[in-house]
Design a protein around this motif. Structure first.
Motif, short mmCIF file in Angstrom:
data_model
loop_
_atom_site.label_atom_id
_atom_site.label_comp_id
_atom_site.label_asym_id
_atom_site.label_seq_id
_atom_site.Cartn_x
_atom_site.Cartn_y
_atom_site.Cartn_z
N VAL A 51 -41.16 -14.06 1.06
CA VAL A 51 -39.91 -14.74 1.38
C VAL A 51 -38.74 -13.77 1.36
O VAL A 51 -37.87 -13.80 2.24
N LYS A 52 -38.70 -12.90 0.36
CA LYS A 52 -37.62 -11.93 0.27
C LYS A 52 -37.60 -11.01 1.49
O LYS A 52 -36.53 -10.61 1.98
N GLU A 54 -38.90 -11.79 4.55
CA GLU A 54 -38.59 -12.57 5.75
C GLU A 54 -37.12 -12.97 5.82
O GLU A 54 -36.55 -13.05 6.91
N LEU A 55 -36.51 -13.23 4.67
CA LEU A 55 -35.13 -13.72 4.62
C LEU A 55 -34.28 -12.86 3.68
O LEU A 55 -33.75 -13.33 2.68
N ASN A 57 -31.29 -11.51 3.70
CA ASN A 57 -29.86 -11.76 3.51
C ASN A 57 -29.52 -13.24 3.62
O ASN A 57 -28.40 -13.61 3.96
N ASN A 58 -30.48 -14.07 3.31
CA ASN A 58 -30.31 -15.52 3.43
C ASN A 58 -30.44 -16.16 2.05
O ASN A 58 -31.41 -15.90 1.34
N VAL A 60 -31.43 -18.89 1.25
CA VAL A 60 -32.64 -19.69 1.18
C VAL A 60 -33.74 -18.94 0.42
O VAL A 60 -34.65 -19.54 -0.15
N ASN A 61 -33.65 -17.60 0.39
CA ASN A 61 -34.71 -16.84 -0.27
C ASN A 61 -34.76 -17.05 -1.78
O ASN A 61 -35.65 -16.53 -2.46
#
Length: 250
Positions: A51-52, A54-55, A57-58, A60-61
């Motif tokens: 997850v970190k 894939e995302l 700067n989001n 959601v991570n």
């Protein structure tokens, strides 16, 4: 006038409680549907890294429920909603218990923080400003503060951006004069950098509560040519702000 206050690792030891929570989930892994503690640990670390990546700067991570969704898919090859919600419920159950245990362990110092906040809220608006989801922070606040602590809550989720973005600071400072306001936090980039960009007096915390051996002395530091304060604990900052606002030191 407002005091902008970060929550995690500023008001309480979020990192320590997170580590406690994951350890407890490892211990209860079989009850949660895993074959062993090792299986939970491996799966959790795998999906967290995924997850970190894939995302990056989001915000959601940070959502644990997303980790648990991916764990379901990893283990079973499909989504099992009941399994995901069971893990999410267990996670926050342990986390909230961790907050309660931390408050009990640090009762004397935390009561001092609450006392200072009660006095400060009479002179300034207290605004919790945080890079987290609204639901997550509401859960934490439900067991952290008593009802007589009056504060506003501004999250990155409802602001459309994380600290140090101007969007979240503008929302947190609504109706307040930045030149007469403050930011307290544990991140030099997000809290201190974001606050200094708005002209706030900024306080960087080393820890929510310092050890008895640590001197409660604030030191001036420089970040990108701008001055901020470094403090060993939250009580020292609140006392300093009160001394400026009302000439009160507790």
């Amino acid at each position: 006038m407002a005091v902008l206050l970060d929550l995690d690792n500023t008001v309480f030891d979020s990192l320590g409680i997170y580590e406690f929570t994951i350890r407890e989930m490892e211990k209860k892994a079989k009850m949660l549907g895993f074959s062993s503690s090792k299986e939970f640990k491996k799966a959790y670390e795998t999906v967290r890294a995924e997850v970190k990546k894939e995302l990056p700067n989001n915000p959601v991570n940070r959502l644990r429920i997303l980790y648990f969704k991916k764990i379901s898919e990893l283990l079973f090859g499909k989504l099992d909603p009941s399994f995901v919600l069971k893990l999410d419920s267990a996670y926050f159950g342990f986390f909230l218990q961790g907050i309660k245990d931390w408050k009990k362990k640090n009762s004397k110092e935390f009561k001092k923080i609450l006392s200072l906040l009660r006095v400060l809220q009479e002179a300034q608006d207290l605004v919790i400003i945080t890079n987290e989801s609204l639901r997550t922070q509401l859960l934490k606040l439900s067991v952290l503060f008593p009802k007589d602590i009056q504060y506003k809550l501004v999250t990155s989720e409802e602001s459309g951006a994380e600290k140090p973005s101007a969007l979240i600071f503008n929302k947190a400072l609504s109706g307040a004069d930045p030149k007469k306001s403050y930011i307290i936090g544990d991140s030099l980039k997000d809290d201190i950098g974001g606050g200094l960009a708005f002209g706030l007096e900024a306080f960087y915390l080393k820890s929510p509560i310092s050890s008895a051996k640590t001197k409660s002395v604030l030191e001036k530091k420089i970040l990108e040519g701008k001055e901020y304060w470094e403090s060993p604990d939250l009580s020292s900052v609140l006392n300093y702000i009160l001394s400026l606002e009302k000439g009160i030191v507790l």
